[in-house]
Design a protein around this motif. Structure first.
Motif, PDB file in Angstrom:
ATOM      1  N   GLY A 272      -4.111  73.934 153.007  1.00 53.92           N
ATOM      2  CA  GLY A 272      -2.797  74.424 153.357  1.00 53.92           C
ATOM      3  C   GLY A 272      -1.890  73.399 154.011  1.00 53.92           C
ATOM      4  N   PRO A 273      -0.701  73.812 154.412  1.00 59.34           N
ATOM      5  CA  PRO A 273      -0.229  75.189 154.278  1.00 59.34           C
ATOM      6  C   PRO A 273       0.074  75.532 152.827  1.00 59.34           C
ATOM      7  N   ASP A 274      -0.256  76.777 152.448  1.00 65.95           N
ATOM      8  CA  ASP A 274       0.069  77.217 151.099  1.00 65.95           C
ATOM      9  C   ASP A 274       1.341  78.068 151.147  1.00 65.95           C
ATOM     10  N   GLU A 275       1.607  78.779 150.081  1.00 66.46           N
ATOM     11  CA  GLU A 275       2.872  79.517 149.998  1.00 66.46           C
ATOM     12  C   GLU A 275       2.995  80.578 151.083  1.00 66.46           C
ATOM     13  N   ASP A 276       1.840  81.014 151.640  1.00 64.31           N
ATOM     14  CA  ASP A 276       1.867  82.030 152.688  1.00 64.31           C
ATOM     15  C   ASP A 276       1.686  81.440 154.080  1.00 64.31           C
TER      16      ASP A 276
ATOM     17  N   THR B  51       1.190  86.892 155.920  1.00 64.12           N
ATOM     18  CA  THR B  51       1.293  87.653 154.683  1.00 64.12           C
ATOM     19  C   THR B  51      -0.030  88.186 154.165  1.00 64.12           C
TER      20      THR B  51
ATOM     21  N   THR C  84       6.865  76.856 143.751  1.00 63.99           N
ATOM     22  CA  THR C  84       5.980  77.506 144.712  1.00 63.99           C
ATOM     23  C   THR C  84       4.774  76.602 144.961  1.00 63.99           C
ATOM     24  N   LEU C  85       4.574  76.262 146.215  1.00 59.59           N
ATOM     25  CA  LEU C  85       3.384  75.492 146.583  1.00 59.59           C
ATOM     26  C   LEU C  85       2.253  76.499 146.758  1.00 59.59           C
ATOM     27  N   GLU C  86       1.546  76.753 145.666  1.00 56.85           N
ATOM     28  CA  GLU C  86       0.537  77.816 145.669  1.00 56.85           C
ATOM     29  C   GLU C  86      -0.570  77.530 146.676  1.00 56.85           C
ATOM     30  N   GLY C  87      -0.963  76.284 146.754  1.00 56.51           N
ATOM     31  CA  GLY C  87      -2.027  75.925 147.685  1.00 56.51           C
ATOM     32  C   GLY C  87      -2.200  74.427 147.691  1.00 56.51           C
ATOM     33  N   GLN C  88      -2.766  73.920 148.775  1.00 62.89           N
ATOM     34  CA  GLN C  88      -3.092  72.503 148.818  1.00 62.89           C
ATOM     35  C   GLN C  88      -4.274  72.304 149.735  1.00 62.89           C
ATOM     36  N   SER C  89      -5.006  71.249 149.455  1.00 59.32           N
ATOM     37  CA  SER C  89      -6.232  71.040 150.198  1.00 59.32           C
ATOM     38  C   SER C  89      -6.543  69.549 150.273  1.00 59.32           C
TER      39      SER C  89
ATOM     40  N   LYS D  92      -6.671  83.611 143.967  1.00 60.66           N
ATOM     41  CA  LYS D  92      -7.039  82.202 144.110  1.00 60.66           C
ATOM     42  C   LYS D  92      -8.362  82.096 144.856  1.00 60.66           C
TER      43      LYS D  92
ATOM     44  N   ARG E 149       5.280  94.580 149.375  1.00 67.51           N
ATOM     45  CA  ARG E 149       4.266  95.169 150.241  1.00 67.51           C
ATOM     46  C   ARG E 149       4.820  96.327 151.077  1.00 67.51           C
TER      47      ARG E 149
END
Lengths: 733, 248
Positions: free
Chosen positions: A656-660, A685, B54-59, B113, B231
């Motif tokens: 992260g950080p990811d979209e949330d 989220t 959209t930055l879905e995820g990063q690691s 994911k 939501r």
């Protein structure tokens, strides 16, 4: 980060073979070797012997027994050249059969990879003899190892084919892989060999290992004789963690450069030599501290100035041959600079030096070969005014190929291309500062040096100073009449333990007409004072790399006298400095310690049983002073300290950080980088599931949205956690 | 209606140490398509957000030699051009991208994911499962990795055939390689997909690499189905249902 443990991918190639007879056997791999690798050959034979092939060493062997010939031998060739092989293993007399297993391995320690081994021979004619065993090795004390074993059977029984080795003897530390069998029968059919290969990696440290296996014998064996042999041998990778990895460290916490201008001892110095002036080019001051109270400032204004630590004057080389590598770790801060400046150098005895440089324009650190080589700069930049931790390794100096690796704040950086075709040399020295006229001011702190390649990376470390335990009691062995305290740089007083303790506790030492300390006034080799030392309490994730002991000596006049300095940490082989080691602080080379003390700075070696330092062993440290065989002049100490290299825990982001806004951070312990804990912040989220596999067992934790989780893992070694998964909750549909 | 594969793209910047990673859109990508990119860099940094993506995820996989990877996605809009991604710390890099075309009226997106750090050097990489709830789900595996041996040999991926076949499209297997300055440990970016996975736990098989690596395996589930309800309205609706039931 340390390199990853050995795995099956490091077995570059392997092969097995058998021969029914012959006075020699050819061992071959599928292809010629690569340069710089290691070849291991395990051979079982029933001939009289199996000579060590040229270029190999024999690491392990069983003995002949019962007048029969049945051996397993383990041969190794380190640092291969390109395209080597095949190899012939010969018997001086006699004839096979033979079975063999050979492999080429990457990433081995090329100098002394064998850690331990064991072997056993068993003669029996009992049906189903149960487990056969190689016998247990001693504790290995290191992780990241390759364990190889072979069990063999020789029998004259006719129906040999029905034999096999069975299950492993129950052992909680038995991750071994059975690699199948090797069987051969010689031409006459009178001798049969059966071998089974075993392999395992990595192996938990501080454990012995025994390749005990059940045997499944066919009933046809009856009561005929059979002979079992077994070997197990444990090798370390080039990156295998080493206990007590440092040969030298200092945090400059003694707080003064007094005494550093002179070089009274051939070895065990704080600084081996200098080019420059203390107080002008070199300052030990609080403004230069990375940790603790003091650090070192080096000021160069269009001049060359450096401090040098060299192998022959490091404290604990004990006359050992100079190594082919050096591992260094230290904090460095650029205060100001002009142009491209040299911050440190690692010098071979002969050949091309390695340099750490700083490019003022680009605000980047880099390393290079020689003073004119192409610089491999860091990714990113290093701003002035901030300490960065440098891990740096130069290896292969004693071979034709020299290599560098380096890290900044624990992150690998690109290194220069290896030097090839070099003339083999040895490590000579390391400089901090520049052996060239340049304008730069830097701060250095927590300097750590190690001579074993596996000490790399030393990792972020702080060097902590401990004084005498001001709540402890000094005890005297022998007669207190032989000891005094002193004040006013020479006013003696009868021994008083409390006064003595108070006289040796200041930092930095008082070196003036007000100097105080304790002193031996009468020759008595049986008299010495034992000084309890204060300790350092490790925080979570911290470990102790190594410990140094240091003394500021004092003598009542400028004459030679003797004094013994020793220590004990409660371990089996605790002595620092062998009995009878003497020092001459009043010699003409170092007179008048009222103005400059003679410093003795030595590694608190743990003796033959090298082990990891623990909180317990650190708590137990005491120092001994005394045993003078002349006490003329009166001789003693101003102060004594411990310098403790404490590897710091580190934290880094792994997701992260990811979209949330979800993040996962990991905290690793110092030194071996074992995972201490994970911290998950889910953000507002989504919740998430954290999974990790520790020692083969998956752990699953769920975290709600807008919540955090601190998951304490407390693994004991770098590779104990093999995979980590973060799975955000799916979108709500 | 299920998503339809369009094309993949990829490349590498092995000879340069930069913070930026330019890309090209997969051939044929057009307005309304779902495009995902996997940039991988051989450094320890943070991939920055990029407007519209959209930055879905990063690691970051800090084990051994470090690398940092991210997944970006975007439903292409008219006039979109190939994105350039930026990391905070420079390094050699590799990247792959893939384009999926939705059916009419679909809302293509990533909805589940599982990101797995393989911290022990291996040539066999098995992503963790993810749970499929949509019948038209596509399982996508993005593997970012760094070799754990020095050498100029690039990293290549062989997707699994068991328990189900994953397809590696043309351009979906990228690595830094021979044109590096130092031939130091290589960086790889790879992708593969499987369509028609159905619902339930989707467990990809083992992806095999030609050299020993450490890896970040992004296992993403894609759907072209209807968009998720926000939501808050969902919760409100559930509460309304409960109230209605109470009064009934």
């Amino acid at each position: 980060m340390p390199q990853l443990p050995l795995s099956s991918g490091d077995i570059l190639q392997e092969a097995t073979g058998t021969a029914n007879s012959g006075s020699s056997v050819q061992v071959s791999l599928p292809a010629g070797t690569q340069a710089g690798k290691t070849v291991i050959i395990l051979v079982q034979t029933s001939t009289q012997d199996a000579a060590t092939p040229s270029g190999f060493v024999m690491d392990q062997a069983t003995s002949d027994f019962d007048g029969l010939f049945h051996f397993i031998r383990v041969f190794r060739r380190s640092n291969t050249s390109a395209a080597e092989g095949p190899w012939t293993i010969s018997s001086a007399s006699g004839s096979g059969p033979w079975t063999w297993w050979a492999m080429e391995v990457d990433r081995f320690d090329l100098a002394s990879p064998k850690l331990t081994g064991s072997s056993a021979e068993i003669s029996t004619n009992t049906v189903s003899p149960g487990f056969v065993s190689t016998a247990s090795t001693g504790n290995m004390l290191r992780n990241d190892t390759l364990v190889l074993g072979m069990l063999g059977l020789r029998t004259d029984a006719a129906n040999f084919a029905g034999f096999s080795f069975g299950a492993a003897k129950p052992d909680p530390y038995d991750p071994h892989t059975n690699l199948g069998s090797l069987a051969t029968t010689n031409a006459s059919g009178s001798v049969n060999l059966y071998g089974q290969r075993l392999r395992s990696f990595p192996y938990p440290d501080a454990q012995g290992i025994d390749f005990a296996r059940d045997v499944n014998e066919p009933t046809e064996f009856g009561t005929s004789s059979r002979y079992y042999v077994g070997v197990v041998v444990v090798y370390a990778s080039a990156d295998s963690s080493v206990p007590d990895p440092l040969d030298f460290c200092t945090g400059f916490e003694f707080g003064t450069h007094g005494g550093l201008t002179a070089a009274p001892l051939a070895a065990r110095r704080i600084v081996a030599s200098t080019a420059g002036t203390w107080g002008t080019n070199f300052l030990i001051q609080s403004a230069s501290a990375r940790s603790g109270t003091y650090g070192l400032r080096i000021v160069q204004s269009a001049v060359a100035a450096y401090l040098r630590w060299d192998w022959t004057k490091l404290d604990n080389n004990n006359g050992a041959a100079a190594p082919g590598q050096l591992v260094a770790g230290f904090g460095v801060k650029i205060v100001s600079s002009t142009g491209i400046v040299v911050l440190a150098e690692i010098n071979p005895t002969a050949g091309t030096i390695a340099q750490l440089v700083y490019n003022t324009t680009n605000t980047q650190l880099g390393i290079r070969w020689g003073s004119g080589g192409t610089v491999s700069y860091q990714s990113g930049t290093t701003a002035t005014g901030t300490f960065v931790w440098v891990d740096w390794k130069v290896t292969g100096i004693n071979s034709a190929t020299w290599a560098q690796e380096w890290m900044l704040n624990g992150v690998d950086q690109e290194a220069p291309v290896n030097l090839t075709g070099q003339t083999a040399s040895t490590f000579s020295s390391m400089n901090v500062g520049g052996n060239v006229a340049q304008t730069v001011t830097i701060d250095i702190d927590d300097l750590c040096l190690g001579s074993r390649a596996a000490a790399y990376p030393i990792g972020k470390t702080k060097v902590v100073l401990c004084t005498v335990d001001t709540g402890g009691t000094l005890t005297v062995t022998g007669s207190t009449a032989n000891l005094n305290t002193f004040s006013a740089n020479g006013t003696l007083a009868a021994w008083n333990a409390t006064t003595a303790r108070g006289a040796i506790d200041e930092v930095p030492p008082t070196i003036s007409t007000s100097a105080d300390g304790l002193v031996q006034i009468t020759a008595a080799t049986g008299t010495y004072v034992t000084i309890p030392m204060a300790t350092y309490t490790l925080a979570t994730g911290e470990i102790i790399h190594s410990v140094m002991a240091m003394f500021a000596l004092w003598a009542n006049s400028a004459q030679t006298a003797s004094l013994e300095l020793a220590g004990n940490n409660g371990q089996a082989f605790p002595t620092w400095l062998t009995t009878g080691t003497l020092f001459n602080p009043g010699s003409t080379a170092q007179p008048a310690s009222a103005t400059v003390p003679m410093w003795v700075h030595g590694k608190f070696a743990q003796g033959a049983a090298v082990a990891y330092w623990t909180q317990t062993s650190l708590n137990a440290v005491v120092l001994d002073v005394g045993k003078s065989n002349d006490a003329t002049p009166d001789i003693g100490i101003h102060v004594c300290y411990l310098e403790i290299a404490v590897a710091e825990a580190t934290s880094s982001r792994i997701y992260g950080p990811d979209e949330d806004g979800m993040t996962v951070d990991v905290t690793r312990s110092g030194g071996n980088y074992a995972v201490e804990s994970y911290f998950v912040d889910c953000g507002p989220t989504r919740g998430a599931t954290l999974r990790y596999v520790q020692d083969g067992t998956e752990v699953v934790k769920t975290i709600a949205a807008n919540a955090t989780l601190t998951e304490n893992v407390s693994s004991n070694q770098f590779d104990a956690v093999s995979r980590v998964t973060i799975e955000p909750d799916p979108e709500v549909l | 209606m299920a998503l339809t594969f369009v094309a993949a793209s990829g490349g590498q910047g092995g000879s340069t140490s930069a913070t930026t990673r330019s890309t090209t859109l997969p051939t044929g990508a057009t307005t309304g398509d779902l495009v995902l990119f996997l940039p991988v860099i051989g450094s320890n940094g943070t991939w920055n957000t990029l407007a519209g993506w959209t930055l879905e995820g990063q690691s970051v996989n800090p084990s051994g030699t470090v690398h940092t990877a991210a997944i970006y996605s975007r439903v292409l809009q008219a006039g979109d051009t190939a994105p350039t991604f930026t990391c905070t710390v420079a390094g050699k890099s590799a990247w792959t991208g893939i384009c999926w075309r939705p059916g009419t009226g679909d809302t293509p997106r990533v909805y589940a994911k599982a990101t797995t750090l393989i911290t022990a050097a291996t040539t066999s990489v098995t992503p963790n499962p993810a749970t499929s709830t949509e019948p038209d789900t596509i399982s996508m595996v993005f593997n970012s990795n760094r070799a754990q041996v020095n050498g100029a040999t690039g990293i290549t991926q062989t997707p699994p055939t068991t328990p189900a076949v994953y397809t590696e499209p043309t351009n979906g297997d990228q690595s830094t390689a021979v044109d590096t300055t130092n031939a130091l440990r290589q960086v790889g970016s790879h992708l593969a997909y499987r369509t028609g996975v159905g619902t339930g736990s989707i467990q990809p098989g083992a992806f095999v690499m030609n050299v020993s690596v450490i890896d970040i395996a992004f296992h993403y589930l894609l759907t072209g189905g209807k968009a998720p309800l926000p939501r808050a309205p969902y919760i409100v609706q559930q509460e309304a249902i409960r109230r209605a039931a109470r009064w009934a």
